[in-house]
Design an enzyme around this catalytic site. Structure first.
Site, PDB file in Angstrom:
ATOM      1  CE  LYS A 212      -1.873  -1.512   3.976  1.00 36.21           C
ATOM      2  NZ  LYS A 212      -1.874  -2.812   3.836  1.00 36.21           N
TER       3      LYS A 212
ATOM      4  CD  GLU B 299       3.291 -34.016  13.101  1.00 35.86           C
ATOM      5  OE1 GLU B 299       2.933 -33.673  12.195  1.00 35.86           O
ATOM      6  OE2 GLU B 299       3.562 -33.498  14.386  1.00 35.86           O
TER       7      GLU B 299
END
Length: 631
Positions: free
Chosen positions: A224, A441
């Site tokens: 921006k 996992e």
């Protein structure tokens, strides 16, 4: 992307510098006084004479051993026979006059050897003068320093209400739209603003009014501020940049004074651009009850509103403002006539990410293994600042291993470091912890692998990264704008896969704290589905969003836009979603226990497995019919 050089602003006077100047001034005058005293001492040296009694002086004078007696008040200097200078001294009350009246001194001695002269008071005068001058110089210097400090504080107080905006746009190195990759839609909107500033008559002849303000809205790091600088560079006009927080001070009215001063400067240099970064610091909704009508932020906001749409017209000053919280801005700030336009700066898409990465790697040497397009595909959801950080980390990693070029391995390590945190290889886990982590996992991976609406597994590792004991990483194959209920439920199921794998392996009482972050994330997603997205079963298509929060006694307060009965239903909906996800994960892991064991064993051996290796271990894993949502 190239950033323009920032011109250096004027430096404030330093109090330490003033004190050093005062010290040097005092030292200078002190040296002068000491030097004067030294010169006097050289001109009038102090004589080192032996003191003798006056009786001895008279006796020796009568015997012809003394050729001269010099009187200076009561002090007498004695010159012995055969000497040219005085060698002794004595003292008599009344001086030479008393000595001449002494009957014991012969007339021959009185006539031939006694001289009288006025006593010299130069040394005494100089000493007294030094005693007066040195303290006086010190006192005067002290008061001069105090007056300078008071004058500096007075100048600072007089400039308290002055704007602290920095002036850009007239420097040699300008940022242009061509220097900024991506954000093509935003650049098109801002090109019209540039044309307004370059050719105002073209629009005024048709009765068009130049927009007063443009609000740039986007996530942090999307560019921006750089786009605002590019507008000033393209239009070749002065660019006054200031942060919203710089208006806010402890004293009421200072922010409003700075706003007036800022707009006055911009009008003198018109056509010009004022850029207010993070405008939500002063532009929040009024009437919240925090601070009342005398709140400094409200005073500052009121002045901004008046300056942007007051009685004065035709000033050719455009206000650009940036924020990532447009929902908290005051409605009066967003209405036409103030911020006429709102430009949304989105996270870059794949082709934009590739263009941004090429800009950042333009001046970084890379070898043939580096594939920018593949990295762009993996970095979905990353901002321009994130991509810049990845490029910089890759260069740091290559330099650390003394390489002259960046390789694909450096790029991959940098991407993983930024995305999921650095590896913590120094952390040592015992065999049980490693086994637990491997199965945890593997549970995430196998559930995510078989569910049809889950993202593919990108990597699984049991090496601690960031604040986690291990990581199972899922990456979307393409950019997504929307998320369906099916996708949310698959995300919840794979998040529960780690806890379910622990329960299957060690029993219900063997679960650990390793799933803490997974459970928090799953609960947040489930609550967001019910409250924000209207995806609950009992509360379908009902949204209970609220942003009217405040601070009371340092605690966040949130007024719920629903009743206690609805809150109970929301809790039940969240509980149902979590239970459903847990049951689906348990069905998948139970039916594919052999694949789970194989993947966990592979993780214990290799510690890290890439996508291809994971798919090979899970090639026989199937989706149980009971766990499917589409059936």
């Amino acid at each position: 992307m190239a950033a323009p050089k920032t011109p250096k602003g004027p430096k404030r006077p330093n109090q330490n510098k003033k004190a050093a100047n005062f010290l040097r001034l005092t030292l200078f005058w002190g040296v002068i006084v000491v030097a004067a005293l030294a010169v006097f001492a050289i001109i009038n040296p102090q004589e080192n004479l032996d003191e003798v009694p006056i009786s001895e002086v008279i006796s020796r004078a009568n015997n012809g051993e003394i050729t001269k007696i010099e009187g200076q008040g009561g002090n007498l200097k004695i010159t012995e026979k055969g000497q040219d200078d005085p060698t002794q001294k004595s003292y008599i009350q009344g001086g030479v006059a008393t000595l001449l009246r002494e009957d014991t001194l012969s007339q021959e001695a009185k006539q031939n050897v006694v001289e009288d002269r006025e006593p010299s008071r130069t040394g005494e005068t100089m000493w007294n003068l030094a005693i007066i001058l040195i303290p006086t110089i010190l006192i005067i210097g002290f008061f001069m320093m105090m007056m300078r400090q008071a004058q500096g504080q007075n100048n600072q107080a007089m400039g308290f209400g002055k704007s602290k905006a920095k002036l850009y746009g007239l420097d040699k190195e300008k940022v242009l739209f061509n220097d900024i990759a991506g954000n093509e839609a935003a650049k098109q909107d801002l090109e019209e603003v540039v044309d307004f500033l370059k050719h105002p008559k073209k629009y005024e002849n048709l009765g068009a009014k130049i927009p007063k303000g443009v609000l740039l809205v986007g996530s942090p790091g999307t560019g921006k501020t750089m786009l605002a600088r590019a507008v000033a560079g393209e239009a070749n006009v002065p660019f006054f940049s200031i942060s919203g927080s710089e208006f806010v001070e402890m004293f009421v009215g200072v922010g409003a004074s700075r706003v007036r001063d800022l707009f006055a400067k911009a009008k003198k240099n018109s056509p010009a651009i004022i850029f207010i970064d993070e405008i939500d610091a002063v532009g929040r909704k009024r009437g919240s009850g925090m601070g009342g009508g005398h709140d400094e932020r409200e005073q500052t906001l009121n002045q901004i509103l008046v300056e942007m749409d007051g009685f004065e017209t035709g000033t050719n000053v455009i206000v650009l403002a940036a924020t990532n919280r447009a929902d908290v801005l005051d409605p009066a700030l967003l209405r036409p006539g103030r911020f006429d336009r709102r430009t949304n700066i989105m996270l870059p898409e794949r082709k934009d990410r590739e263009a941004i990465l090429k800009v950042h790697f333009k001046k970084k040497p890379t070898d043939d293994t580096v594939k920018i397009d593949k990295l762009a595909a993996k970095t979905a959801g990353s901002s321009g600042a994130d991509l810049a950080n990845i490029a910089n980390e890759a260069a740091i990693i290559a330099a650390r291993r003394n390489s002259k070029k960046i390789s694909n391995a450096d790029l991959t390590e940098a991407f993983e470091k930024v995305a999921i945190g650095p590896e913590r290889k120094a952390k040592v886990m015992n065999e049980r912890e490693k086994e637990l982590t491997a199965y945890h996992e593997a549970g995430h991976a196998i559930v995510g692998h078989v569910l049809p609406d889950s993202d593919p597994v990108h990597k699984v590792t049991i090496i601690p990264r960031g604040g986690t004991g291990g990581v199972t990483w899922f990456l979307p194959p393409e950019d997504k704008s929307y998320t369906s209920v099916y996708e949310f439920k698959d995300i919840l199921a794979r998040a529960m896969g780690g806890r379910v794998a622990e329960k299957i392996l060690y029993g219900s009482d063997g679960i650990t704290t390793g799933a803490g972050s997974d459970l928090r994330k799953a609960t947040e997603i489930a609550r967001d589905m019910v409250i924000e997205q209207g995806m609950g079963s009992k509360l379908r298509d009902q949204v209970f969003h609220s942003d009217n929060g405040g601070m009371v006694f340092d605690k966040m307060t949130q007024e719920r836009p629903y009743s206690d009965a609805t809150a109970k239903i929301i809790d039940e909906e969240v509980e149902r979603l979590i239970k459903e996800a847990s049951q689906r994960a348990e069905l998948v892991i139970t039916k594919n226990r052999a694949s789970l064991d194989a993947l966990a064993k592979g993780l214990l051996e290799e510690e890290t497995l890439e996508e291809e290796a994971v798919n090979e271990y899970l090639k026989d894993a199937k989706l149980p019919k009971e766990a499917a949502l589409h059936s």
